[in-house]
Enzyme design. Sequence first.
Site, PDB file in Angstrom:
ATOM      1  N   SER A 152     115.553   8.455 -33.468  1.00 30.45           N
ATOM      2  CA  SER A 152     115.272   9.634 -32.276  1.00 30.45           C
ATOM      3  C   SER A 152     114.535   8.700 -31.343  1.00 30.45           C
ATOM      4  O   SER A 152     114.642   7.524 -31.179  1.00 30.45           O
ATOM      5  CB  SER A 152     114.472  10.743 -32.888  1.00 30.45           C
ATOM      6  N   SER A 153     114.006   9.493 -30.614  1.00 26.80           N
ATOM      7  CA  SER A 153     113.045   8.831 -29.127  1.00 26.80           C
ATOM      8  C   SER A 153     111.655   9.531 -29.274  1.00 26.80           C
ATOM      9  O   SER A 153     111.597  10.782 -29.519  1.00 26.80           O
ATOM     10  CB  SER A 153     114.051   9.336 -28.045  1.00 26.80           C
ATOM     11  N   TYR A 166     118.193  13.868 -21.695  1.00 24.68           N
ATOM     12  CA  TYR A 166     118.032  12.825 -23.023  1.00 24.68           C
ATOM     13  C   TYR A 166     116.942  13.433 -24.276  1.00 24.68           C
ATOM     14  O   TYR A 166     117.669  13.530 -25.280  1.00 24.68           O
ATOM     15  CB  TYR A 166     117.407  11.541 -22.778  1.00 24.68           C
ATOM     16  N   LYS A 170     118.083  14.808 -28.050  1.00 23.72           N
ATOM     17  CA  LYS A 170     117.445  14.193 -29.020  1.00 23.72           C
ATOM     18  C   LYS A 170     116.889  15.178 -30.027  1.00 23.72           C
ATOM     19  O   LYS A 170     116.829  15.077 -31.281  1.00 23.72           O
ATOM     20  CB  LYS A 170     116.533  12.947 -28.638  1.00 23.72           C
TER      21      LYS A 170
END
Length: 262
Positions: A152-153, A166, A170
């Site tokens: 993930s981020s 974005y 995610k």
Amino acid sequence: MHQSNGPRGPGGRRLGGKTALVTGAPRSIGRAIAEALAEEGANIVLHYRSRETEAHEAAEAIRKLGVDVLPLSADLTRSSSVQELFDLAIAHFGGLDIVVANAGVASRLQPVAEISDAEFDRVLAVNTRAVFYVLREAARRLSDGGRIINISSSSTQSAGAGFGAYATSKNGANATIRTLAKELASRGITANSIHSGAVGDGFLAAGDGALSPEMRQYVAASAPAGRLGEPSDIASVARFLALPEAEWINGQALVVNGGSWI
């Protein structure tokens, strides 16, 4: 995990006899994770969509680590293609022990008010729907005692202007991982997310998510170490989560960003 050899497999490597599927693996974080798992003895299913040359180059490099590698192309936005990917992997290796959902796309950095329907749909198709298909198939097909790892981020942990599409895309998989951690625990399967910070190649170097030199410098300065991440920084954490020693880590979001946004 199938073909268990205790704490260490053939050759003394801790994942010897295991098989790992890594999506989006021809380059950057995906390739680094595939190599890290191979160094521990895991056979690798190396997924790619269109980077065939890079995928086969990565596969050749990983084979030199003494493991079997199966490069497979699949469009993860199609559930039938994801099912076929798992079918081929299991037919070749006899089972799957580790699934790393790494494939993703960057989004254009722009305010939420300026995000078009087409851009939103493009990003969610890969980062949300396709990842869900991979995680769902992993839940159906993974061997007992297996590992699910979602890349993930850290943008989902701390708000950043321009990351609306974005971060939203995610976050869907993050929720799925927490659910799987509860649903699969009785089978000894763990499910965790690695929330990666900015890595210097891949998304940031080219394409829709590319950063200007000034922005790269700014992002690097946000980390106490004063640098962008490397694929190996993320791969080392994925390696640990795949090992038997990590069996008591489940349903967690491990932020790996060098201390940015503490």
